[in-house]
Design an enzyme around this catalytic site. Structure first.
Site: not given
Ligand code: AMP
Length: 278
Positions: A32, A36, A60, A147-148, A152, A185-186
């Site tokens: 996180l 997040h 995925q 929206e990142k 999706q 996270s990357r």
């Molecule tokens: P993930 O853990 O990458 O699957 O992301 C979980 C959620 O967090 C998804 O809805 C992403 O779009 C959101 N998310 C990831 N990075 C960001 C960011 N920089 N700003 C806003 N939401 C994010």
């Protein structure tokens, strides 16, 4: 409270539902960061009960190396969530989500087909299937997505509409580092140099191209220039940098409709994605 099984989650959810409390869910793959946490804050502001799910969803990932390299930091994640007043963390094991005999795939067409859908075969099937399952397991009233991951978000909205799922999808703005780099996270897999010096060029090049297009430059001129700028800055490869209809992700042919610029590019062997309004 960390719940590991669908049964334990459902028992908890039943008590909240019986008390008439609305439930917000924030699906994540853990590791996180501020992005997040912004979704969690949005859920906290609107829902009496908030569930954060942490599940690195094998279905995925189209690339086994990306799956095995994906950061897993559950203890730190729980530590970040504690002060935000999350009611439950649902962190199931893969066999809870995909028990033996599991045979269903949710496959969204149209919006899921181009861009990430084309570059990462099976990716959105994996996303749609797990998100549908998380909606079913949490019985959430509202679900928060960033929206990142613009495509999706549109895929989830399409699925919810098409399947009449009783959940309201809430899209939240992209959080960025001070450099403009979208939090991800990357990012922690980038070298410090690449993260500080090269990666911010993605947002900078997109912002400049979007501004040029708004001022009348043809996307066919602005986008190749942005691609060149990324390669010059040190990106190894640009998978795409395009402007699309913001909702359908098909070609942006009707200037009266909102457009989105979306890009994916490789740096340090890490694939970064970003998107902005045009
Ligand atoms: P993930 O853990 O990458 O699957 O992301 C979980 C959620 O967090 C998804 O809805 C992403 O779009 C959101 N998310 C990831 N990075 C960001 C960011 N920089 N700003 C806003 N939401 C994010």
């Amino acid at each position: 409270m960390i719940l590991r099984t669908v049964e334990a989650l459902r028992a908890q959810v039943r008590t909240w539902k019986a008390a008439g409390q609305q439930i917000g869910v924030v699906p994540t793959m853990g590791a996180l960061h501020g992005g997040h946490l912004s979704l969690v804050r949005a859920a906290r502001a609107e829902c009496p009960r908030v569930i954060v799910t942490i599940f690195v969803n094998p279905r995925q990932f189209d690339n086994p190396e990306d799956l095995s390299n994906y950061p897993r930091t559950e203890a730190a994640d729980a530590g970040q969530l504690a002060p935000l007043g999350v009611d439950a963390i649902f962190a199931p094991t893969p066999d809870q989500v995909y028990p033996p005999g599991f045979a269903t795939t949710v496959s969204v067409g149209g919006v899921a087909e181009p861009l990430e859908g084309a570059m990462r075969p099976g990716h959105f099937d994996g996303v749609a299937t797990v998100v549908a399952k998380l909606f079913g397991a949490t019985l959430a009233d509202r679900a928060y997505f960033g929206e990142k991951d613009w495509q999706q978000l549109q895929v989830v909205r399409r699925m919810v509409a098409d399947l009449n799922l009783p959940v309201t999808v809430v899209g939240c703005p992209t959080l960025r580092e001070a450099s403009g780099l979208a939090m991800s996270s990357r990012n922690m897999r980038l070298s410090p140099q690449a993260r500080a010096v090269v990666a911010p060029a993605l947002y900078a090049a997109m912002t400049e191209a979007a501004q040029a297009i708004r001022q009348g430059q043809a996307p066919g001129t602005a986008l190749p220039a942005a691609r060149e700028r990324l390669l010059r800055a040190g990106f190894e490869k640009v998978d795409y940098i395009v402007t699309r209809d913001a909702e359908t992700l098909q070609d942006w042919s009707d200037p009266a409709r909102p457009a989105r610029m979306l890009a994916a590019a490789w740096l340090d062997g890490v694939r970064l994605i970003d998107n902005i309004a045009v």
